[in-house]
Design a protein around this motif. Structure first.
Motif, PDB file in Angstrom:
ATOM      1  N   GLU A 156       0.790  -1.225   0.000  1.00  0.00           N
ATOM      2  CA  GLU A 156       0.000   0.000   0.000  1.00  0.00           C
ATOM      3  C   GLU A 156       0.824   1.277   0.000  1.00  0.00           C
ATOM      4  OE1 GLU A 156      -3.258   0.043   2.723  1.00  0.00           O
ATOM      5  OE2 GLU A 156      -3.730  -2.048   2.345  1.00  0.00           O
ATOM      6  N   ALA A 157       2.075   1.206   0.423  1.00  0.00           N
ATOM      7  CA  ALA A 157       2.947   2.383   0.432  1.00  0.00           C
ATOM      8  C   ALA A 157       4.382   1.934   0.230  1.00  0.00           C
ATOM      9  CB  ALA A 157       2.812   3.143   1.745  1.00  0.00           C
ATOM     10  N   ALA A 158       5.172   2.775  -0.391  1.00  0.00           N
ATOM     11  CA  ALA A 158       6.556   2.422  -0.696  1.00  0.00           C
ATOM     12  C   ALA A 158       7.377   2.179   0.562  1.00  0.00           C
ATOM     13  CB  ALA A 158       7.194   3.512  -1.539  1.00  0.00           C
ATOM     14  N   ALA A 159       7.017   2.818   1.670  1.00  0.00           N
ATOM     15  CA  ALA A 159       7.785   2.692   2.903  1.00  0.00           C
ATOM     16  C   ALA A 159       7.835   1.255   3.407  1.00  0.00           C
ATOM     17  CB  ALA A 159       7.210   3.603   3.978  1.00  0.00           C
ATOM     18  N   GLY A 160       6.794   0.502   3.227  1.00  0.00           N
ATOM     19  CA  GLY A 160       6.759  -0.864   3.727  1.00  0.00           C
ATOM     20  C   GLY A 160       6.925  -1.924   2.657  1.00  0.00           C
ATOM     21  N   VAL A 161       7.334  -1.522   1.445  1.00  0.00           N
ATOM     22  CA  VAL A 161       7.388  -2.442   0.312  1.00  0.00           C
ATOM     23  C   VAL A 161       8.827  -2.621  -0.166  1.00  0.00           C
ATOM     24  CG1 VAL A 161       6.693  -2.754  -2.090  1.00  0.00           C
ATOM     25  CG2 VAL A 161       5.074  -1.841  -0.448  1.00  0.00           C
ATOM     26  N   THR A 162       9.192  -3.859  -0.411  1.00  0.00           N
ATOM     27  CA  THR A 162      10.479  -4.152  -1.041  1.00  0.00           C
ATOM     28  C   THR A 162      10.253  -4.140  -2.547  1.00  0.00           C
ATOM     29  OG1 THR A 162      11.138  -5.540   0.807  1.00  0.00           O
ATOM     30  CG2 THR A 162      12.329  -5.842  -1.262  1.00  0.00           C
ATOM     31  N   PRO A 163      10.989  -3.313  -3.283  1.00  0.00           N
ATOM     32  CA  PRO A 163      10.795  -3.276  -4.740  1.00  0.00           C
ATOM     33  C   PRO A 163      11.038  -4.650  -5.363  1.00  0.00           C
ATOM     34  CG  PRO A 163      12.155  -1.442  -4.029  1.00  0.00           C
ATOM     35  CD  PRO A 163      11.998  -2.348  -2.851  1.00  0.00           C
ATOM     36  N   GLU A 164      10.150  -5.028  -6.251  1.00  0.00           N
ATOM     37  CA  GLU A 164      10.279  -6.301  -6.951  1.00  0.00           C
ATOM     38  C   GLU A 164      11.036  -6.143  -8.263  1.00  0.00           C
ATOM     39  OE1 GLU A 164       6.261  -7.692  -7.306  1.00  0.00           O
ATOM     40  OE2 GLU A 164       6.006  -7.711  -5.131  1.00  0.00           O
TER      41      GLU A 164
ATOM     42  N   VAL B  63      -0.418  -2.154  -5.843  1.00  0.00           N
ATOM     43  CA  VAL B  63       0.881  -2.105  -6.495  1.00  0.00           C
ATOM     44  C   VAL B  63       1.407  -0.678  -6.340  1.00  0.00           C
ATOM     45  CG1 VAL B  63       2.090  -2.339  -8.704  1.00  0.00           C
ATOM     46  CG2 VAL B  63       0.195  -3.867  -8.160  1.00  0.00           C
ATOM     47  N   VAL B  64       2.643  -0.551  -5.873  1.00  0.00           N
ATOM     48  CA  VAL B  64       3.246   0.768  -5.649  1.00  0.00           C
ATOM     49  C   VAL B  64       4.335   1.025  -6.679  1.00  0.00           C
ATOM     50  CG1 VAL B  64       4.531   2.207  -4.029  1.00  0.00           C
ATOM     51  CG2 VAL B  64       2.808   0.639  -3.180  1.00  0.00           C
ATOM     52  N   ILE B  65       4.259   2.196  -7.289  1.00  0.00           N
ATOM     53  CA  ILE B  65       5.283   2.658  -8.236  1.00  0.00           C
ATOM     54  C   ILE B  65       6.015   3.826  -7.583  1.00  0.00           C
ATOM     55  CG2 ILE B  65       5.635   3.876 -10.429  1.00  0.00           C
ATOM     56  CD1 ILE B  65       4.925   1.122 -11.040  1.00  0.00           C
TER      57      ILE B  65
ATOM     58  N   VAL C 298      13.058  14.865  -9.123  1.00  0.00           N
ATOM     59  CA  VAL C 298      11.751  14.216  -9.162  1.00  0.00           C
ATOM     60  C   VAL C 298      11.684  13.163  -8.062  1.00  0.00           C
ATOM     61  CG1 VAL C 298      10.240  12.718 -10.522  1.00  0.00           C
ATOM     62  CG2 VAL C 298      11.507  14.532 -11.643  1.00  0.00           C
ATOM     63  N   SER C 299      10.592  13.158  -7.330  1.00  0.00           N
ATOM     64  CA  SER C 299      10.297  12.116  -6.353  1.00  0.00           C
ATOM     65  C   SER C 299       8.794  11.874  -6.420  1.00  0.00           C
ATOM     66  CB  SER C 299      10.726  12.550  -4.953  1.00  0.00           C
ATOM     67  OG  SER C 299      10.497  11.503  -4.037  1.00  0.00           O
ATOM     68  N   TYR C 300       8.398  10.695  -6.889  1.00  0.00           N
ATOM     69  CA  TYR C 300       6.989  10.403  -7.134  1.00  0.00           C
ATOM     70  C   TYR C 300       6.652   9.022  -6.596  1.00  0.00           C
ATOM     71  CZ  TYR C 300       2.684   9.532  -9.807  1.00  0.00           C
ATOM     72  OH  TYR C 300       1.396   9.240 -10.172  1.00  0.00           O
ATOM     73  N   GLU C 301       5.480   8.897  -6.030  1.00  0.00           N
ATOM     74  CA  GLU C 301       4.987   7.604  -5.547  1.00  0.00           C
ATOM     75  C   GLU C 301       3.493   7.525  -5.822  1.00  0.00           C
ATOM     76  OE1 GLU C 301       4.025   5.463  -1.305  1.00  0.00           O
ATOM     77  OE2 GLU C 301       5.857   6.652  -1.432  1.00  0.00           O
ATOM     78  N   ARG C 302       3.052   6.369  -6.285  1.00  0.00           N
ATOM     79  CA  ARG C 302       1.620   6.179  -6.520  1.00  0.00           C
ATOM     80  C   ARG C 302       1.249   4.723  -6.259  1.00  0.00           C
ATOM     81  NH1 ARG C 302      -2.508   8.740 -10.567  1.00  0.00           N
ATOM     82  NH2 ARG C 302      -4.233   7.357 -10.138  1.00  0.00           N
ATOM     83  N   THR C 303       0.110   4.538  -5.607  1.00  0.00           N
ATOM     84  CA  THR C 303      -0.407   3.198  -5.340  1.00  0.00           C
ATOM     85  C   THR C 303      -1.600   2.948  -6.252  1.00  0.00           C
ATOM     86  OG1 THR C 303       0.285   3.348  -3.032  1.00  0.00           O
ATOM     87  CG2 THR C 303      -1.326   1.650  -3.569  1.00  0.00           C
ATOM     88  N   PHE C 304      -1.558   1.837  -6.964  1.00  0.00           N
ATOM     89  CA  PHE C 304      -2.650   1.424  -7.850  1.00  0.00           C
ATOM     90  C   PHE C 304      -3.392   0.266  -7.196  1.00  0.00           C
ATOM     91  CE2 PHE C 304       0.603   3.258 -10.551  1.00  0.00           C
ATOM     92  CZ  PHE C 304      -0.132   4.149 -11.319  1.00  0.00           C
ATOM     93  N   ALA C 305      -4.674   0.126  -7.483  1.00  0.00           N
ATOM     94  CA  ALA C 305      -5.492  -0.921  -6.873  1.00  0.00           C
ATOM     95  C   ALA C 305      -4.979  -2.320  -7.200  1.00  0.00           C
ATOM     96  CB  ALA C 305      -6.944  -0.774  -7.316  1.00  0.00           C
ATOM     97  N   ASN C 306      -4.494  -2.503  -8.426  1.00  0.00           N
ATOM     98  CA  ASN C 306      -3.959  -3.805  -8.825  1.00  0.00           C
ATOM     99  C   ASN C 306      -3.083  -3.632 -10.071  1.00  0.00           C
ATOM    100  OD1 ASN C 306      -5.749  -3.933 -11.165  1.00  0.00           O
ATOM    101  ND2 ASN C 306      -7.380  -4.476  -9.720  1.00  0.00           N
ATOM    102  N   GLU C 307      -2.511  -4.717 -10.524  1.00  0.00           N
ATOM    103  CA  GLU C 307      -1.591  -4.691 -11.664  1.00  0.00           C
ATOM    104  C   GLU C 307      -2.280  -4.210 -12.943  1.00  0.00           C
ATOM    105  OE1 GLU C 307       2.104  -4.901 -13.240  1.00  0.00           O
ATOM    106  OE2 GLU C 307       1.692  -5.545 -11.192  1.00  0.00           O
TER     107      GLU C 307
END
Length: 143
Positions: A50-58, A108-110, A121-130
């Protein structure tokens, strides 16, 4: 005392010999056409959460757009064209309105970090799904 003077002279001469040619090059006008372009180099990551802070990039890719498309992004040329058309504003990227996605919540977090046309540039967005991610900014986020 003599050794100190010798070392100082040796270091001074060595520094002058090594750095002397660099001073002339720094003062001359750049001749490469790349100098006409502001730097555009981005690192894009994707991960599930749900947020980049708690996500390991895949997955992570690089995208350079000046003077031409480059990097590890699989669709670098169309992605650069879309970003130029949107003025580098990731929120302004248009999605594909013809894509039908389920309402499944599998976030999914980008993230995007780097420089676009000389600006940080510093951008973050959460999408509902792939599916939703793939439909939004189709070339930029297609990696």
């Amino acid at each position: 005392m003599r050794n100190t003077a010798r070392w100082a002279a040796t270091l001074g001469l060595t520094a002058g010999a090594l750095c002397g040619p660099l001073t002339g090059a720094a003062l001359s006008a750049p001749s490469a056409p790349e100098s006409l372009y502001a730097p555009s180099a981005l690192v894009l990551t994707v991960g599930h959460g749900e947020a980049a802070a708690g996500v390991t990039p895949e997955r992570a890719v690089t995208l350079g757009c000046a003077p031409g498309p480059s990097g590890t992004h699989p669709t670098a040329a169309p992605a650069c064209a879309e970003l130029r058309a949107a003025g580098g504003d990731f929120d302004a990227l248009s999605g594909d309105g013809d894509v039908m996605c389920t309402r499944e919540w599998d976030p999914v977090v980008i993230t995007v970090e780097g420089v676009w046309q000389g600006k940080r540039v510093s951008y973050e967005r959460t999408f509902a799904n792939e599916c939703v991610k793939s439909a939004y900014g189709s070339s930029v986020f297609a990696f």
